[in-house]
Design a protein around this motif. Structure first.
Motif, mmCIF file in Angstrom:
data_model
loop_
_atom_site.group_PDB
_atom_site.id
_atom_site.type_symbol
_atom_site.label_atom_id
_atom_site.label_comp_id
_atom_site.label_asym_id
_atom_site.label_seq_id
_atom_site.Cartn_x
_atom_site.Cartn_y
_atom_site.Cartn_z
ATOM 1 N N LEU A 1 0.827 -1.207 0.000
ATOM 2 C CA LEU A 1 0.000 0.000 0.000
ATOM 3 C C LEU A 1 0.864 1.260 0.000
ATOM 4 O O LEU A 1 0.555 2.227 -0.699
ATOM 5 C CB LEU A 1 -0.924 0.002 1.218
ATOM 6 N N GLY B 1 2.440 1.565 -3.453
ATOM 7 C CA GLY B 1 1.442 1.856 -4.477
ATOM 8 C C GLY B 1 0.853 3.250 -4.365
ATOM 9 O O GLY B 1 0.835 4.008 -5.337
ATOM 10 N N THR B 2 0.372 3.603 -3.158
ATOM 11 C CA THR B 2 -0.348 4.870 -2.998
ATOM 12 C C THR B 2 0.556 6.075 -2.808
ATOM 13 O O THR B 2 0.159 7.197 -3.136
ATOM 14 C CB THR B 2 -1.322 4.786 -1.806
ATOM 15 N N ILE C 1 1.401 5.508 -7.698
ATOM 16 C CA ILE C 1 0.251 6.262 -8.190
ATOM 17 C C ILE C 1 0.589 7.732 -8.432
ATOM 18 O O ILE C 1 0.258 8.281 -9.500
ATOM 19 C CB ILE C 1 -0.954 6.117 -7.237
ATOM 20 N N TRP D 1 -6.889 6.839 -6.107
ATOM 21 C CA TRP D 1 -5.986 5.948 -5.398
ATOM 22 C C TRP D 1 -4.731 6.645 -4.891
ATOM 23 O O TRP D 1 -3.940 6.041 -4.171
ATOM 24 C CB TRP D 1 -5.607 4.780 -6.298
ATOM 25 N N GLY D 2 -4.520 7.871 -5.269
ATOM 26 C CA GLY D 2 -3.362 8.615 -4.775
ATOM 27 C C GLY D 2 -3.605 9.096 -3.352
ATOM 28 O O GLY D 2 -4.441 9.968 -3.128
ATOM 29 N N MET D 3 -2.903 8.520 -2.395
ATOM 30 C CA MET D 3 -3.127 8.840 -0.984
ATOM 31 C C MET D 3 -1.829 9.245 -0.305
ATOM 32 O O MET D 3 -1.548 8.848 0.830
ATOM 33 C CB MET D 3 -3.757 7.650 -0.262
#
Length: 207
Positions: free
Chosen positions: A101, A104-105, A109, A146-148
């Motif tokens: 996570l 990815g984030t 992303i 999804w960009g967090m």
């Protein structure tokens, strides 16, 4: 310029009226002719400025991942870690889902979002049509939720507050760059207008 290329069909979110809207200049707003609700507004920046924002975002992304986020000193031992190093440490501590996570984030992303924005806007700046424009624009809409990165940053700040009484903590250049990256991503998102990109695309297609 073709008149049809400079207009777009929009649906009012409040009263569902279908209407045509002219291409907006910087700072202009379009309102529904029936209920007065704002349909959309022109970007606050020109295409050149937004391309510069994308370049700045890519540069800051490199800095955020190349420099340590924080360094900690406790009992004579000093450690420093980068964003990828933090994800790798989570992986080694049997927290693979969390590590995935984070990568990815907070890394993939945001990078993909900046690259996609650049792919869409730079050819338009040079009066060229990017290949697969509609598919790439659709991909951007899928990526944005999804960009967090800001959630990760808040987690880091909370952890630093809790560790402050256990070790000497020095905020690294990577964390400052990561904060700047979040601001640039937010600014890019606020200036992004898919209708304007579609208008540029149709204009180039009809010329």
């Amino acid at each position: 310029m073709n008149d049809r290329a400079s207009t777009t069909v929009v649906v009012c979110h409040d009263c569902d009226l279908v209407q045509r809207c002219d291409r907006l200049a910087i700072g202009q707003r379009a309102q529904c002719v029936r209920c007065g609700a704002m349909l959309h507004r022109g970007a606050g920046m020109g295409l050149q400025a937004r391309c510069a924002l994308v370049l700045a975002g890519l540069l800051v992304f490199c800095l955020a991942n190349g420099f340590p986020l924080v360094s900690m000193s406790a009992q004579g031992s000093r450690t420093a870690t980068t964003l990828f190093g933090a994800a790798l440490a989570l992986w080694r501590q049997d927290m693979q889902p969390v590590a995935v996570l984070v990568v990815g984030t907070a890394m993939l992303i945001p990078l993909l979002e900046l690259l996609v924005l650049g792919y869409l806007m730079f050819p338009l700046l040079w009066d060229r049509v990017p290949l697969g424009f509609d598919r790439i624009l659709r991909l951007l809409h899928y990526l944005q939720p999804w960009g967090m990165a800001e959630v990760f940053l808040m987690g880091v700040l909370v952890a630093l507050v809790k560790l402050a009484h256990l070790a000497d903590i020095v905020i690294g250049a990577g964390l400052w760059a990561f904060g700047a990256l979040i601001l640039l991503l937010a600014l890019n998102a606020s200036q992004f207008d898919s209708r304007e990109l579609w208008a540029c695309y149709r204009t180039l297609k009809t010329d």
